[in-house]
Scaffold this active site. Sequence first.
Site, PDB file in Angstrom:
ATOM      1  N   GLY A 111     -72.485 -15.716 -15.530  1.00 15.04           N
ATOM      2  CA  GLY A 111     -73.525 -16.722 -15.721  1.00 15.04           C
ATOM      3  C   GLY A 111     -74.944 -16.250 -15.479  1.00 15.04           C
ATOM      4  N   HIS A 162     -75.068 -12.645 -28.211  1.00 12.52           N
ATOM      5  CA  HIS A 162     -74.049 -11.608 -28.420  1.00 12.52           C
ATOM      6  C   HIS A 162     -74.656 -10.253 -28.047  1.00 12.52           C
ATOM      7  CE1 HIS A 162     -70.552  -9.694 -30.139  1.00 12.52           C
ATOM      8  NE2 HIS A 162     -71.377  -8.813 -30.663  1.00 12.52           N
ATOM      9  N   ASP A 217     -69.575 -14.767 -34.723  1.00 10.36           N
ATOM     10  CA  ASP A 217     -70.755 -13.909 -34.559  1.00 10.36           C
ATOM     11  C   ASP A 217     -71.497 -13.652 -35.879  1.00 10.36           C
ATOM     12  OD1 ASP A 217     -70.114 -13.671 -31.863  1.00 10.36           O
ATOM     13  OD2 ASP A 217     -68.974 -11.831 -32.145  1.00 10.36           O
TER      14      ASP A 217
HETATM   15  C1  GRF Z   1     -73.470 -11.401 -22.224  1.00 10.23           C
HETATM   16  O1  GRF Z   1     -73.507 -10.029 -22.397  1.00 10.23           O
HETATM   17  C2  GRF Z   1     -73.422 -12.089 -23.546  1.00 10.23           C
HETATM   18  O2  GRF Z   1     -74.060 -11.394 -24.556  1.00 10.23           O
HETATM   19  C3  GRF Z   1     -71.950 -12.148 -23.833  1.00 10.23           C
HETATM   20  O3  GRF Z   1     -71.352 -12.395 -22.583  1.00 10.23           O
HETATM   21  C4  GRF Z   1     -72.176 -11.846 -21.572  1.00 10.23           C
HETATM   22  C5  GRF Z   1     -72.388 -12.928 -20.556  1.00 10.23           C
HETATM   23  O4  GRF Z   1     -73.011 -12.416 -19.411  1.00 10.23           O
HETATM   24  N1  GRF Z   1     -71.670 -13.162 -24.822  1.00 10.23           N
HETATM   25  P1  GRF Z   1     -73.472 -13.384 -18.258  1.00 10.23           P
HETATM   26  O5  GRF Z   1     -72.244 -14.172 -17.809  1.00 10.23           O
HETATM   27  O6  GRF Z   1     -74.536 -14.260 -18.785  1.00 10.23           O
HETATM   28  O7  GRF Z   1     -73.948 -12.486 -17.184  1.00 10.23           O
END
Ligand code: GRF
Length: 194
Positions: free
Chosen positions: A6, A104, A140
């Site tokens: 998160g 992504h 995506d």
């Molecule tokens: C991010 O790298 C995002 O691009 C991918 O999942 C990851 C989530 O990271 N979809 P976080 O939980 O926000 O640290």
Amino acid sequence: MVSGTGTNMEVLLNAMADPDFGANPVMVLSNRPGIPALEKAANRGIRVVCIDHRHYLDNRLDFDAAIDAALRQARVSVVCLAGFMRILGFQFVSAWEGRILNIHPSLLPEFPGLDTHRRVIETGKTFSGCTVHAVTPELDAGPILGQAAVPVLPGDTPTCLAARVNRAEHRLYPAVLRRFLNKRRETPTRLTTP
Ligand code: GRF
């Protein structure tokens, strides 16, 4: 909507603390109980909801319907996927299209799907990055709303590249969401008469 750490959720919540941002966090929804993202959101006093996908393994439509109901009940107007690791079905995405964003960790359209950083390194790319895009039923593949590039350095592992990309995500996602919301406000709702 989250499934893990998160950190992107946190930067979006931080951004929304600015009254000029033009959005309030209504709820944080997860498909997994006990994840750090839920704890972080709850600690900020934000309503958290968990719809555990393991209770719906035989029926994805019911999983999507439960999410849809929770979002509508909370009167959500825009959904930000921020590390939400379940694929949402056609019906759900069609109902929310134009109102869901995703981040992504690659420069789409290159490297959709999972395990992006390992694939980027193995392909010998010298740049990677992240993309915020509108969510459409194809994974995506929705319209790109913003991208940020980072270098791939000699000796990079997927873990250190992921950390570099993650830092870029934290700058990109709030900026793109802010622009998206401004544009939404400027676009008049068109009512179609029967
Ligand atoms: C991010 O790298 C995002 O691009 C991918 O999942 C990851 C989530 O990271 N979809 P976080 O939980 O926000 O640290």
